[in-house]
Design a protein around this motif. Structure first.
Motif, PDB file in Angstrom:
ATOM      1  N   GLU A   1       0.820  -1.216   0.000  1.00  0.00           N
ATOM      2  CA  GLU A   1       0.000   0.000   0.000  1.00  0.00           C
ATOM      3  C   GLU A   1       0.850   1.261   0.000  1.00  0.00           C
ATOM      4  OE1 GLU A   1      -3.823   1.957   2.360  1.00  0.00           O
ATOM      5  OE2 GLU A   1      -2.757   0.255   3.235  1.00  0.00           O
TER       6      GLU A   1
ATOM      7  N   ASN B   1      -5.976  -1.137  -1.094  1.00  0.00           N
ATOM      8  CA  ASN B   1      -6.662   0.166  -1.082  1.00  0.00           C
ATOM      9  C   ASN B   1      -6.379   1.037  -2.298  1.00  0.00           C
ATOM     10  OD1 ASN B   1      -8.262   0.124   1.301  1.00  0.00           O
ATOM     11  ND2 ASN B   1      -6.423   0.391   2.540  1.00  0.00           N
TER      12      ASN B   1
ATOM     13  N   GLN C   1      -7.026   2.902  -5.641  1.00  0.00           N
ATOM     14  CA  GLN C   1      -8.298   3.390  -6.152  1.00  0.00           C
ATOM     15  C   GLN C   1      -8.287   3.457  -7.677  1.00  0.00           C
ATOM     16  OE1 GLN C   1     -10.982   4.301  -3.677  1.00  0.00           O
ATOM     17  NE2 GLN C   1      -9.467   2.862  -2.841  1.00  0.00           N
TER      18      GLN C   1
ATOM     19  N   ASP D   1     -11.650  -2.391  -6.603  1.00  0.00           N
ATOM     20  CA  ASP D   1     -12.329  -1.106  -6.460  1.00  0.00           C
ATOM     21  C   ASP D   1     -13.047  -0.783  -7.762  1.00  0.00           C
ATOM     22  OD1 ASP D   1     -12.979   1.520  -5.363  1.00  0.00           O
ATOM     23  OD2 ASP D   1     -11.481   2.291  -6.763  1.00  0.00           O
TER      24      ASP D   1
ATOM     25  N   ASN E   1     -14.661  -4.454  -0.592  1.00  0.00           N
ATOM     26  CA  ASN E   1     -14.011  -3.311   0.053  1.00  0.00           C
ATOM     27  C   ASN E   1     -13.293  -3.635   1.355  1.00  0.00           C
ATOM     28  OD1 ASN E   1     -14.836  -1.364  -1.899  1.00  0.00           O
ATOM     29  ND2 ASN E   1     -16.880  -1.321  -0.982  1.00  0.00           N
TER      30      ASN E   1
ATOM     31  N   SER F   1     -11.374  -0.027   5.838  1.00  0.00           N
ATOM     32  CA  SER F   1     -11.501   0.207   4.395  1.00  0.00           C
ATOM     33  C   SER F   1     -11.025   1.614   4.063  1.00  0.00           C
ATOM     34  CB  SER F   1     -12.954   0.025   3.957  1.00  0.00           C
ATOM     35  OG  SER F   1     -13.767   1.038   4.519  1.00  0.00           O
ATOM     36  N   TRP F   2     -11.033   1.934   2.781  1.00  0.00           N
ATOM     37  CA  TRP F   2     -10.554   3.232   2.317  1.00  0.00           C
ATOM     38  C   TRP F   2     -11.359   4.382   2.910  1.00  0.00           C
ATOM     39  CZ3 TRP F   2      -6.308   4.926   0.144  1.00  0.00           C
ATOM     40  CH2 TRP F   2      -6.303   6.142  -0.531  1.00  0.00           C
TER      41      TRP F   2
ATOM     42  N   GLY G   1      -3.407   9.445   1.625  1.00  0.00           N
ATOM     43  CA  GLY G   1      -3.896   8.780   0.423  1.00  0.00           C
ATOM     44  C   GLY G   1      -3.156   9.156  -0.833  1.00  0.00           C
TER      45      GLY G   1
ATOM     46  N   HIS H   1      -2.145   6.276  -6.993  1.00  0.00           N
ATOM     47  CA  HIS H   1      -3.254   5.587  -7.657  1.00  0.00           C
ATOM     48  C   HIS H   1      -3.246   5.772  -9.170  1.00  0.00           C
ATOM     49  CE1 HIS H   1      -4.908   5.065  -3.623  1.00  0.00           C
ATOM     50  NE2 HIS H   1      -4.634   6.335  -3.428  1.00  0.00           N
TER      51      HIS H   1
ATOM     52  N   LYS I   1      -2.977   5.722   4.284  1.00  0.00           N
ATOM     53  CA  LYS I   1      -3.619   6.675   5.185  1.00  0.00           C
ATOM     54  C   LYS I   1      -3.341   6.364   6.655  1.00  0.00           C
ATOM     55  CE  LYS I   1      -7.698   7.782   2.331  1.00  0.00           C
ATOM     56  NZ  LYS I   1      -9.177   7.774   2.340  1.00  0.00           N
TER      57      LYS I   1
END
Length: 666
Positions: A57, A84, A86, A129, A170, A352-353, A432, A479, A523
């Motif tokens: 991540e 996570n 996106q 996602d 998720n 989760s996100w 993030g 991302h 995060k």
């Protein structure tokens, strides 16, 4: 049991044992952990301690360390298998919401090369996602290798262990190994799935020190500052902040902005040489964090910053002493304590996100501020600025802050706080991504002129360039592709437009320049990462704070030396003014250069002077002494005569006609 280097034994293929058997291979859900604890009690089995994430991540695991059996499309390649991650809304780019395998293949796997012998202790899996599809892996095997050619599936000596995966797309699910396995390579082999075979994941492991390799020592973070490098729940945070205040009572003050929806205090720590009061000529600075409760890194960095400033000030660090003595610093680590409680309960990798992102009553605090952009921009398009409507301190429309639920109580507390302090510079710490954004955050359709753009860019660069990794964007963004072009900074409106942001509100409603600092892809990083993150951010945090002393400063007074509050300071060529505070003092952030600055106040004649900003540290002193004008009396006389031209007689009985109204406008 001591960790052992994994030696592949002869493979024996049998059907997986039933879940009622004595040997159990996985610790996952709360129910499973509870049942496993009972079995451990009676069987003597135990769960191995969990190592931290290797960095899927956080992107410490690089793309070339990942390999897959097949790919559905390139946008669903191995580089998209990060926990996570996106998805992009553009179906034509390469940023899908997970790794997805080619459905025509019969065997599926994803492989991670740890590049060194590693003690693997578990795997976290997550589905794809996607706003529409519900794709996730529901069961899988795990295999290990030392050379990536010979693989052994994890088993109990005669049966392979089947791990249960996800039941939705998720929620991350942890599968913990009963014993650690030491190897270099790990493979996840999906066996069953919902929809398309898609997966995001994180791998837990501890690198095994190798005296013949420099890899470990090169990546080891040296412990320097004696700080509390742990995650804090609400009570722990409260206790820590009180202890800091007790340790440094002469330079700290613990106070509250107000209460959250659930009644928790939104704590702030003031750090300055005379806490509790505004000193004339001393600028006020703020760091805020925790707008989204699951973005825990900013919260912990500010708690570490409090400790650092307190202890370094006591130890006589000249840099810290100058910063504290010359600045009134405010640190707010948890704007959304309700949301953080939710995320903290799940833990570092298992939320989760979005868990804890919003307030208890469903608001995103950061973009919950009154939209003042459209008010100002509409007036500018109609030619009403600045003659009829000012280009600064745009008032909040009546009724916006009423108790109808559209503005969160946390947002109301922030607005009240912002209006009661003459803040000059601030930043909010988020997560993030790994970059700095500057205003405007909202996109303007008619034109893209951004007042103070060069100043905002400098402020953003001051943080990004002194952060240890923020400009190292060779791997791209968290991302998508790197949106900063390698600079580590981006205008928010061009990247991800946001209406009603705190940054735009702060710039248009107060004197304060506010930016957003995105600290990293993860995060809520694992506790073991906090020391590393402090070392990455410490210099940037201190450097950005020092920028509050950039530009010009001074006091606006009358000829008797009395301070004039609410006087306006205008910089020629910049369509954004500022106001003086109650003590008549002001600070105007500017880059080096020569500026014609005009001070105006009701009942006084305006005065313009040249102010020069150099390259040396510290703001240039630029005071203004204003003469009282007779315009108030003249306007009364004009009103009595219907605003008609008034004939004035000179001492030599020479008539002089002056159109007062025209002269006043001029």
């Amino acid at each position: 049991r001591e960790p052992r280097i994994y030696r592949p034994p002869p493979r024996v293929y049998r059907e997986p044992k039933k879940s009622t058997d004595k040997l159990i291979s996985v610790c996952t859900s709360t129910y499973c952990v509870n049942m496993l604890s009972i079995l451990i009690l009676f069987s003597g089995l135990r769960c191995v301690s969990v190592c931290p994430p290797l960095g899927m991540e956080s992107h410490r695991i690089e793309n070339d360390q990942l390999l897959t059996s097949s790919v559905y499309q390139h946008r669903y390649g191995s580089h998209r298998a990060r926990l996570n991650i996106q998805a992009s809304g553009d179906e034509d780019d390469m940023n899908g919401g997970s790794w997805c395998a080619n459905s025509e293949e019969k065997v599926h796997w994803i492989e991670l090369d740890a590049r060194t012998l590693t003690e693997f202790t578990g795997v976290i899996t997550q589905g794809r996602d996607d706003p529409l599809e519900s794709d996730y892996v529901s069961s899988y095997y795990v295999a290990f290798s030392n050379d990536s050619r010979e693989w052994t599936v994890l088993h109990d000596g005669y049966a392979e262990w089947l791990f249960f995966g996800n039941s939705d797309k998720n929620t991350p699910v942890l599968s913990q190994f009963m014993e650690p396995v030491v190897a270099r390579y790990i493979r996840i082999l999906p066996q069953s799935w919902n929809g398309t075979m898609c997966m995001r994941m994180e791998v837990l492991g501890c690198p095994v020190p190798d005296p013949l390799s420099q890899y470990h020592s090169q990546n080891e973070v040296t412990h320097r500052d004696d700080l509390d490098y742990t995650h804090h729940n609400y009570l722990d945070m409260e206790k820590l902040m009180k202890s800091i205040s007790d340790e440094c009572p002469n330079i700290t003050r613990l106070y509250s902005l107000g209460k959250s929806f659930k009644g928790l205090e939104i704590y702030a720590m003031e750090i300055t040489d005379n806490p509790g009061m505004h000193e004339t000529g001393e600028p006020e600075f703020r760091y805020t964090a925790g707008y989204h409760g699951n973005e825990a890194l900013g919260r912990e960095l500010l708690l570490m910053l409090m400790q650092y400033l307190c202890r370094e000030y006591k130890d006589g660090n000249p840099r810290v002493r100058h910063l504290v003595d010359e600045t009134r610093i405010h640190l707010v680590p948890s704007v959304n304590p309700d949301g953080h409680m939710k995320a903290f309960e799940k833990g570092s990798e298992l939320g989760s996100w979005t868990l804890g992102h919003w307030t208890e009553d469903g608001h995103d605090i950061f973009q919950n501020f009154p939209d003042l952009n459209n008010i100002l921009w509409d007036a500018e398009d109609k030619g009403m600025v600045p003659k009829l409507i000012s280009n600064h301190h745009v008032p909040i429309p009546e009724g916006i802050l009423s108790s109808n639920g559209s503005v969160a109580v946390e947002t109301l507390a922030l607005i009240s706080w912002m209006e009661s302090h003459p803040f000059v510079l601030g930043a909010n710490l988020q997560g993030g991504e790994r970059l700095v954004t500057y205003p405007f955050d909202m996109r303007r359709l008619t034109k893209e002129v951004i007042e103070d753009q060069s100043m905002f860019r400098w402020l953003a660069i001051s943080y990004a360039s002194t952060h240890r990794t923020m400009t190292q964007t060779y791997q791209g963004g968290c991302h998508t592709d790197d949106p900063t072009g390698g600079m580590g900074i981006v205008n928010c409106a061009k990247w991800k437009p946001i209406p009603g942001s705190m940054n735009d509100f702060s710039y248009l409603h107060t004197n304060c320049f506010e930016l957003s600092i995105f600290l990293g892809c993860d995060k809520f990083p694992h506790q073991s990462e906090l020391l590393r993150e402090w070392e990455h951010n410490k210099e940037a945090l201190l450097t950005f704070m020092a920028q509050v002393h950039r530009g010009i400063k001074g006091v606006v007074r009358d000829k008797e030396g009395n301070p004039i509050s609410n006087a306006t300071l205008s910089v020629e060529g910049v369509n954004h003014d500022i106001r003086t505070g109650e003590s008549g003092d002001y600070w105007r952030l500017l880059n080096p250069g020569e500026y014609r600055v005009t001070a105006r106040a009701e009942g006084y004649s305006p005065f313009t002077r040249l102010c020069v900003v150099g390259f040396d540290p510290g703001a240039t002193l630029c005071n203004f002494d204003l003469n009282k004008s007779n315009w108030d009396r003249i306007k009364q006389i004009m009103a009595l005569h219907g605003n008609r031209p008034i004939r004035l007689l000179s001492s030599g009985n020479r008539g002089v006609t002056c159109r007062i109204k025209e002269f006043w406008q001029h």
